[in-house]
Design a protein around this motif. Sequence first.
Motif, mmCIF file in Angstrom:
data_model
loop_
_atom_site.group_PDB
_atom_site.id
_atom_site.type_symbol
_atom_site.label_atom_id
_atom_site.label_comp_id
_atom_site.label_asym_id
_atom_site.label_seq_id
_atom_site.Cartn_x
_atom_site.Cartn_y
_atom_site.Cartn_z
ATOM 1 N N TYR A 274 20.561 -8.288 16.444
ATOM 2 C CA TYR A 274 19.488 -9.278 16.577
ATOM 3 C C TYR A 274 19.331 -10.150 15.332
ATOM 4 C CZ TYR A 274 18.602 -5.695 20.046
ATOM 5 O OH TYR A 274 18.758 -4.772 21.059
ATOM 6 N N VAL A 275 20.333 -10.141 14.466
ATOM 7 C CA VAL A 275 20.264 -10.946 13.241
ATOM 8 C C VAL A 275 20.724 -12.362 13.580
ATOM 9 C CG1 VAL A 275 20.935 -11.122 10.823
ATOM 10 C CG2 VAL A 275 20.648 -8.881 11.867
ATOM 11 N N THR A 276 19.840 -13.082 14.256
ATOM 12 C CA THR A 276 20.162 -14.439 14.701
ATOM 13 C C THR A 276 19.444 -15.500 13.884
ATOM 14 O OG1 THR A 276 18.401 -14.276 16.343
ATOM 15 C CG2 THR A 276 20.634 -13.691 17.063
ATOM 16 N N ASP A 277 18.634 -15.066 12.922
ATOM 17 C CA ASP A 277 17.916 -16.008 12.066
ATOM 18 C C ASP A 277 17.570 -15.291 10.770
ATOM 19 O OD1 ASP A 277 15.880 -14.315 12.893
ATOM 20 O OD2 ASP A 277 14.950 -15.791 14.226
ATOM 21 N N GLU A 278 16.954 -16.020 9.842
ATOM 22 C CA GLU A 278 16.683 -15.449 8.519
ATOM 23 C C GLU A 278 15.671 -14.303 8.549
ATOM 24 O OE1 GLU A 278 15.864 -17.009 3.953
ATOM 25 O OE2 GLU A 278 16.128 -18.435 5.605
ATOM 26 N N PRO A 279 14.545 -14.441 9.276
ATOM 27 C CA PRO A 279 13.647 -13.281 9.305
ATOM 28 C C PRO A 279 14.289 -12.069 9.968
ATOM 29 C CG PRO A 279 12.928 -14.952 10.874
ATOM 30 C CD PRO A 279 13.973 -15.578 10.011
ATOM 31 N N GLY A 280 15.122 -12.296 10.987
ATOM 32 C CA GLY A 280 15.817 -11.181 11.619
ATOM 33 C C GLY A 280 16.732 -10.460 10.645
ATOM 34 N N LEU A 281 17.352 -11.208 9.732
ATOM 35 C CA LEU A 281 18.205 -10.606 8.709
ATOM 36 C C LEU A 281 17.409 -9.634 7.848
ATOM 37 C CD1 LEU A 281 20.669 -10.455 6.721
ATOM 38 C CD2 LEU A 281 19.693 -12.489 5.619
ATOM 39 N N TYR A 282 16.273 -10.091 7.333
ATOM 40 C CA TYR A 282 15.517 -9.246 6.405
ATOM 41 C C TYR A 282 14.790 -8.115 7.127
ATOM 42 C CZ TYR A 282 16.644 -12.649 2.836
ATOM 43 O OH TYR A 282 17.332 -13.463 1.953
ATOM 44 N N LEU A 283 14.395 -8.335 8.380
ATOM 45 C CA LEU A 283 13.787 -7.251 9.144
ATOM 46 C C LEU A 283 14.803 -6.150 9.416
ATOM 47 C CD1 LEU A 283 11.605 -9.320 11.631
ATOM 48 C CD2 LEU A 283 10.779 -7.822 9.809
ATOM 49 N N ALA A 284 16.020 -6.528 9.811
ATOM 50 C CA ALA A 284 17.060 -5.535 10.086
ATOM 51 C C ALA A 284 17.468 -4.808 8.815
ATOM 52 C CB ALA A 284 18.269 -6.205 10.726
ATOM 53 N N LEU A 285 17.557 -5.525 7.710
ATOM 54 C CA LEU A 285 17.936 -4.902 6.449
ATOM 55 C C LEU A 285 16.845 -3.936 5.984
ATOM 56 C CD1 LEU A 285 20.052 -4.781 4.227
ATOM 57 C CD2 LEU A 285 18.961 -6.753 3.153
ATOM 58 N N GLY A 286 15.569 -4.356 6.135
ATOM 59 C CA GLY A 286 14.465 -3.480 5.756
ATOM 60 C C GLY A 286 14.465 -2.193 6.548
ATOM 61 N N GLU A 287 14.765 -2.287 7.851
ATOM 62 C CA GLU A 287 14.772 -1.086 8.682
ATOM 63 C C GLU A 287 16.004 -0.225 8.417
ATOM 64 O OE1 GLU A 287 11.942 -2.442 12.353
ATOM 65 O OE2 GLU A 287 14.105 -2.672 12.640
ATOM 66 N N ALA A 288 17.109 -0.860 8.012
ATOM 67 C CA ALA A 288 18.292 -0.076 7.668
ATOM 68 C C ALA A 288 18.019 0.822 6.462
ATOM 69 C CB ALA A 288 19.468 -1.010 7.373
ATOM 70 N N VAL A 289 17.236 0.322 5.519
ATOM 71 C CA VAL A 289 16.975 1.076 4.291
ATOM 72 C C VAL A 289 15.758 1.980 4.439
ATOM 73 C CG1 VAL A 289 16.429 0.898 1.833
ATOM 74 C CG2 VAL A 289 18.057 -0.703 2.867
ATOM 75 N N ASN A 290 14.696 1.477 5.076
ATOM 76 C CA ASN A 290 13.412 2.192 5.057
ATOM 77 C C ASN A 290 12.855 2.543 6.430
ATOM 78 O OD1 ASN A 290 12.880 2.393 2.182
ATOM 79 N ND2 ASN A 290 12.751 0.155 2.209
ATOM 80 N N THR B 80 12.930 1.390 -6.615
ATOM 81 C CA THR B 80 11.538 1.614 -6.200
ATOM 82 C C THR B 80 11.233 1.053 -4.820
ATOM 83 O OG1 THR B 80 10.464 -0.371 -7.138
ATOM 84 C CG2 THR B 80 10.828 1.508 -8.638
ATOM 85 N N PHE B 81 12.235 0.634 -4.067
ATOM 86 C CA PHE B 81 12.042 0.168 -2.696
ATOM 87 C C PHE B 81 12.859 0.998 -1.714
ATOM 88 C CE2 PHE B 81 10.455 -3.480 -5.003
ATOM 89 C CZ PHE B 81 9.402 -3.916 -4.224
ATOM 90 N N TYR C 123 0.813 -1.220 0.000
ATOM 91 C CA TYR C 123 0.000 0.000 0.000
ATOM 92 C C TYR C 123 0.846 1.269 0.000
ATOM 93 C CZ TYR C 123 -3.635 -3.287 1.422
ATOM 94 O OH TYR C 123 -4.509 -4.337 1.481
ATOM 95 N N ARG C 124 2.171 1.121 -0.011
ATOM 96 C CA ARG C 124 3.053 2.271 0.090
ATOM 97 C C ARG C 124 4.180 2.158 -0.922
ATOM 98 N NH1 ARG C 124 0.733 0.907 4.479
ATOM 99 N NH2 ARG C 124 0.083 2.440 6.036
ATOM 100 N N THR C 125 4.586 3.280 -1.466
ATOM 101 C CA THR C 125 5.739 3.318 -2.348
ATOM 102 C C THR C 125 6.795 4.211 -1.692
ATOM 103 O OG1 THR C 125 4.329 3.089 -4.298
ATOM 104 C CG2 THR C 125 6.584 3.863 -4.654
ATOM 105 N N PRO C 126 7.794 3.591 -1.051
ATOM 106 C CA PRO C 126 8.796 4.414 -0.377
ATOM 107 C C PRO C 126 9.575 5.260 -1.378
ATOM 108 C CG PRO C 126 9.499 2.114 -0.438
ATOM 109 C CD PRO C 126 8.080 2.154 -0.944
ATOM 110 N N GLY C 127 9.829 6.487 -1.016
ATOM 111 C CA GLY C 127 10.611 7.343 -1.897
ATOM 112 C C GLY C 127 12.055 6.888 -1.952
ATOM 113 N N ASP C 128 12.579 6.714 -3.160
ATOM 114 C CA ASP C 128 13.965 6.267 -3.304
ATOM 115 C C ASP C 128 14.917 7.374 -2.874
ATOM 116 O OD1 ASP C 128 13.162 3.855 -4.266
ATOM 117 O OD2 ASP C 128 13.452 4.347 -6.377
ATOM 118 N N ARG C 129 15.837 7.007 -1.999
ATOM 119 C CA ARG C 129 16.872 7.968 -1.631
ATOM 120 C C ARG C 129 17.835 8.132 -2.800
ATOM 121 N NH1 ARG C 129 15.725 5.235 3.078
ATOM 122 N NH2 ARG C 129 15.255 6.545 4.882
#
Length: 364
Positions: free
Chosen positions: A276-292, A312-313, A258-264
């Motif tokens: 907290y990157v102790t498993d695969e979902p933690g990896l992608y959650l941390a990466l997502g928050e690092a970018v967005n 576009t992400f 529902y959202r289109t983040p503005g590209d930096r």
Amino acid sequence: MIPGVHEDEARRGRTRYTLTETEHGHAWGVCAEAEGLFGEPRRGTYELFGWVPRAEAGGWFGHSLWLVPDDASLGPWLLEDAESPGRSPGTDGLVLTGLDDHEGPPEGHRGRVRVHDGHRWLGSCREFTRVLPRKRPAPPLVLRGLAEGDQLRAALAKGTRRALDLEQAALEIRDDHGEPLTERLLWARVGAWRPSSYGSDLIDLELDGALFRPVPEYARPVWERWFAGPPGTTAAWAELGTRHRWVWHDLVRERTAYRTPGDRPAHHAYELDGRYVTDEPGLYLALGEAVNGPGGYFGGCLGALVDCLGGTFGYTAPATLLWRDAATAREHLSRALAPDGVPYDLFGVILEVLAEGGMRVTLA
């Protein structure tokens, strides 16, 4: 955009759910409560005969469980969100349940099969078979306090079986701030309706539960946190176990639709909190928050990560990423198994994918 209904929504109070007709986009109705949203999805059940364990495992087996036959002409079979109630009484077999779509295991296989969860081998069996569960009626999905749209009012007035088959619909879900969160597709067939205790001109609409896959009950606490609104800080998921982290990630991904983040702009400097990157979902959650930022999305598997790096992400190449506490991810993600059981270094592959996407990573 979630369409409105020709009703005074301010008078009715906050609405969380909109039942929307998917072909033309009109709203059948809006309501504040969906009884039956959470429940036990229909799961495939398998008995693995001659089970020989290689690792301690029980209860929840994993987000993605792979059954790898010794017969090299056959590919591995996927069983998602796999659970086990334990050994089959009086036998040497193990019972497994999971979500088995068209990629899932066949009805049975005679021959040795090894089982892994993407990180370790759990054991093997000499053969397996699908167990047909006892048929139980599915509880209905009841939309309580529903404000009817014009089309639904006309269909209920007509009352024929054809009119009451609303066909494919989406149950669109908002958080408590009125912002779109996610949706669930279903085949909406009306079973009953009655006046609602929520208001004199509202109804309780009962839909056939056999045509709806409920959200697993174990996911409810995570959904409740997101109903209150998106997280205001990063790593709000840090204390969750792996299973609930995947639930959190699913909502992050679905909310992004529902959202289109503005590209930096290019050459932006990102920073990843790797504690907290102790498993695969933690990896992608941390990466997502690092970018967005808090609740941000930036992939949930290698293919999705490649797509996100393409633009576009929220990201434009080239850029830099300072990965703090990278040793945590290296420790937990370096030893992974591909679906066919071939070992690989997931942490190393992530670094390669990021580099190929124009993100220069510094490990700290």
